[in-house]
Design a protein around this motif. Structure first.
Motif, PDB file in Angstrom:
ATOM      1  N   UNK A 182      52.099  -3.568  14.914  1.00  0.00           N
ATOM      2  CA  UNK A 182      52.092  -4.763  14.073  1.00  0.00           C
ATOM      3  C   UNK A 182      52.907  -5.861  14.754  1.00  0.00           C
ATOM      4  N   UNK A 183      52.350  -6.426  15.830  1.00  0.00           N
ATOM      5  CA  UNK A 183      52.991  -7.509  16.572  1.00  0.00           C
ATOM      6  C   UNK A 183      54.410  -7.137  17.005  1.00  0.00           C
ATOM      7  N   UNK A 184      54.558  -5.919  17.526  1.00  0.00           N
ATOM      8  CA  UNK A 184      55.817  -5.455  18.076  1.00  0.00           C
ATOM      9  C   UNK A 184      56.961  -5.613  17.057  1.00  0.00           C
ATOM     10  N   UNK A 185      56.768  -5.000  15.901  1.00  0.00           N
ATOM     11  CA  UNK A 185      57.760  -5.055  14.834  1.00  0.00           C
ATOM     12  C   UNK A 185      58.899  -4.085  15.143  1.00  0.00           C
ATOM     13  N   UNK A 186      59.793  -4.503  16.022  1.00  0.00           N
ATOM     14  CA  UNK A 186      60.883  -3.614  16.439  1.00  0.00           C
ATOM     15  C   UNK A 186      61.856  -3.268  15.314  1.00  0.00           C
ATOM     16  N   UNK A 187      62.123  -4.138  14.318  1.00  0.00           N
ATOM     17  CA  UNK A 187      63.000  -3.692  13.225  1.00  0.00           C
ATOM     18  C   UNK A 187      62.457  -2.450  12.519  1.00  0.00           C
ATOM     19  N   UNK A 188      61.141  -2.414  12.297  1.00  0.00           N
ATOM     20  CA  UNK A 188      60.543  -1.237  11.679  1.00  0.00           C
ATOM     21  C   UNK A 188      60.640  -0.021  12.586  1.00  0.00           C
ATOM     22  N   UNK A 189      60.446  -0.226  13.874  1.00  0.00           N
ATOM     23  CA  UNK A 189      60.553   0.880  14.826  1.00  0.00           C
ATOM     24  C   UNK A 189      61.975   1.408  14.914  1.00  0.00           C
ATOM     25  N   UNK A 190      62.951   0.496  14.895  1.00  0.00           N
ATOM     26  CA  UNK A 190      64.358   0.903  14.964  1.00  0.00           C
ATOM     27  C   UNK A 190      64.744   1.707  13.723  1.00  0.00           C
ATOM     28  N   UNK A 191      64.178   1.363  12.573  1.00  0.00           N
ATOM     29  CA  UNK A 191      64.447   2.124  11.351  1.00  0.00           C
ATOM     30  C   UNK A 191      64.064   3.586  11.532  1.00  0.00           C
ATOM     31  N   UNK A 192      62.949   3.832  12.187  1.00  0.00           N
ATOM     32  CA  UNK A 192      62.526   5.215  12.463  1.00  0.00           C
ATOM     33  C   UNK A 192      63.558   5.915  13.339  1.00  0.00           C
ATOM     34  N   UNK A 193      64.079   5.201  14.339  1.00  0.00           N
ATOM     35  CA  UNK A 193      65.099   5.779  15.216  1.00  0.00           C
ATOM     36  C   UNK A 193      66.365   6.106  14.433  1.00  0.00           C
ATOM     37  N   UNK A 194      66.779   5.206  13.562  1.00  0.00           N
ATOM     38  CA  UNK A 194      67.981   5.438  12.756  1.00  0.00           C
ATOM     39  C   UNK A 194      67.841   6.695  11.897  1.00  0.00           C
ATOM     40  N   UNK A 195      66.682   6.845  11.272  1.00  0.00           N
ATOM     41  CA  UNK A 195      66.474   7.999  10.403  1.00  0.00           C
ATOM     42  C   UNK A 195      66.570   9.298  11.188  1.00  0.00           C
ATOM     43  N   UNK A 196      65.960   9.337  12.359  1.00  0.00           N
ATOM     44  CA  UNK A 196      66.044  10.528  13.197  1.00  0.00           C
ATOM     45  C   UNK A 196      67.482  10.778  13.653  1.00  0.00           C
ATOM     46  N   UNK A 197      68.156   9.721  14.095  1.00  0.00           N
ATOM     47  CA  UNK A 197      69.517   9.862  14.618  1.00  0.00           C
ATOM     48  C   UNK A 197      70.492  10.298  13.529  1.00  0.00           C
ATOM     49  N   UNK A 198      70.337   9.751  12.329  1.00  0.00           N
ATOM     50  CA  UNK A 198      71.239  10.122  11.238  1.00  0.00           C
ATOM     51  C   UNK A 198      71.060  11.595  10.860  1.00  0.00           C
TER      52      UNK A 198
END
Length: 514
Positions: free
Chosen positions: A394-410
């Motif tokens: 979705x037009x390189x929506x990095x905030x949404x992608x970073x949210x996925x990273x946060x969930x995994x990392x937490x």
């Protein structure tokens, strides 16, 4: 789901369809090499590095070209100021560019053409424009006939009548140009030689190229007449990219690029970054810690070097050096077309966010052996991968992608704390390995790389970043239960260990060391 991106030319999002299936030709406007790069440059090149990496992850063969402007009035001015030469100044700051970008983990381009290495291509393109009636010589200069190109203004949306004269380049003397031009909107393709400045032979006399024609020639020489993606900062939309289109398309009769992409600005405490406002921050200073925590008190960068502040009596202390991956995360926590504001709070958020992700990345290095992981396994969390790809498509929506990273990392961070305090976990080792491999893969797509223990995530008095997060959550739970005494005790305990908490209006808490 197809990859869609916002095209500055059409002003709408559309599915990405490359000229040649499976291949992408991408050109990025690079820096004018007369000084150190600043945080605005950091954003631009992190963004385009992210786009390139994601396209590669999606299976495209990407050829990425980024130029250096190594002949310009600013470079010549710097050479005079430092009693040097244009070539020496350019070489110095090209080297410094790579130092900064390598630290930010920005992949090297496939090719770095320079304006001074493209003189033949530039002169050939100008001759073509002249032969087709789009250019004319005047007093040793050559100008582009803007009114001859019917589509002029299609990228910026500006009408010709609204455009200012003098769009030929930077630091031009308008009065001199006005005498040579047929129309005030025309811009220079070739500039006659000035005494003491570098110049090249041509049929119009000795001179040097204008700024805009350089990129048109470099695009064609390196990638062809039509490319897939042309990108750069939003400040380049007009006049630079508008003029590139006029030059290239008049000469070839073909579209210069099918997709135009532009990243938005970086402001500092809500204000435009500038040396006059003393809020100009170089990448070098940010990474080295040579910038004041009070952003309004930063002195302008010294000529020929990067600025820096020393602690002064009664003034604020220097901020701690910011980890390169925290700088990347600061950029990626915003969508590339949204303006971002550089503030102490924003950097603290990015640093804390990176600490969380880095803790997750370290999980496998710390506990993989203890959990008897099978090193041959490569399975990943398909749900997380799908959510990540959906955001990025979705037009390189990095905030949404970073949210996925946060969930995994937490999740991994919590499991790490359980392993530390209990010696075992109820979660299956296979599931934990799957989540960790997913995190490693997806952070790599965004160019975020694990920092080994002992580099930037040292524990303070025995507290790791994960343990600090646990204590912050315990304080939050205590305050929610109206046990304010316990909440204050936890805050004071952290403060004694050199950790400062900052409660936000939205109920979240950020922290920093020191």
């Amino acid at each position: 789901m197809p990859l869609t991106l916002y095209n500055s030319l059409t002003r709408r999002e559309s599915p990405f369809e490359p000229l040649e299936p499976g291949k992408v030709r991408m050109y990025c406007c690079g820096v004018t090499v007369y000084d150190y790069c600043h945080v605005g440059h950091a954003r631009a090149y992190i963004v385009w590095d992210m786009v390139r990496r994601y396209l590669m992850w999606r299976g495209y063969d990407v050829r990425y070209v980024q130029n250096f402007t190594d002949i310009d009035d600013k470079i010549l001015d710097r050479a005079r100021e430092t009693n040097s030469t244009m070539e020496a100044v350019a070489e110095r700051f090209i080297d410094e560019y790579f130092v900064d970008m390598d630290k930010l983990n920005i992949l090297r381009a496939d090719e770095y053409p320079r304006a001074t290495h493209t003189i033949d291509g530039i002169k050939r393109l100008i001759h073509e424009l002249e032969n087709k009636g789009y250019a004319y010589a005047s007093g040793g200069d050559v100008y582009y006939k803007v009114r001859q190109f019917a589509d002029y203004g299609k990228l910026s949306g500006r009408k010709l009548e609204e455009m200012q004269a003098g769009a030929s380049g930077r630091l031009e003397t308008a009065e001199i140009e006005a005498q040579k031009k047929q129309d005030s909107s025309d811009f220079a393709l070739w500039k006659s030689a000035k005494q003491g400045e570098p110049a090249w032979d041509s049929s119009w006399g000795k001179g040097r190229p204008g700024w805009h024609i350089e990129c048109s020639a470099m695009v064609r020489d390196c990638l062809g007449e039509t490319i897939d993606i042309h990108c750069g900062g939003s400040d380049l939309t007009f006049p630079h990219h508008e003029n590139e289109i006029a030059q290239s398309e008049a000469a070839t009769g073909k579209s210069l690029a099918n997709y135009w992409m532009h990243n938005a600005f970086v402001t500092v405490n809500g204000k435009k970054m500038s040396k006059s406002l003393h809020n100009f921050i170089t990448i070098r200073d940010l990474l080295d810690g040579n910038w004041s925590g009070d952003l309004e008190s930063n002195p302008p960068a010294a000529q020929g070097g990067h600025g820096g502040t020393a602690p002064t009596q009664g003034g604020s202390q220097n901020a701690k050096a910011v980890e390169p991956m925290a700088v990347r995360l600061f950029v990626l926590m915003a969508q590339y077309r949204s303006q971002i504001d550089f503030t102490e709070e924003a950097i603290a958020n990015a640093r804390n966010g990176w600490n969380t992700i880095n803790e997750g990345l370290l999980f496998g290095l710390r506990y993989g052996s203890q959990l008897s992981w099978d090193v041959e396994k490569t399975g990943q969390d398909s749900k997380a991968v799908q959510e990540f790809q959906s955001a990025m498509d979705n037009d390189f929506n990095t905030p949404g992608a970073v949210t996925v990273l946060f969930e995994l990392a937490k999740e991994l961070g919590k499991e790490g704390n359980v392993l530390v305090h209990q010696g075992k976990t109820e979660t299956s080792p296979e599931l934990l390995q799957q989540k960790w491999l997913t995190l490693v893969n997806l952070t790599g797509v965004l160019g975020l790389e694990v920092q080994p223990e002992g580099d930037s995530n040292d524990a303070v008095d025995g507290l790791s970043d994960g343990e600090i997060e646990v204590m912050i959550q315990q304080r939050k739970d205590a305050r929610k239960a109206k046990n304010f005494a316990e909440g204050d005790r936890i805050r004071n305990e952290l403060k004694d260990k050199g950790i400062t908490l900052i409660d936000q209006k939205d109920g979240t808490t950020i922290w920093h060391r020191g």
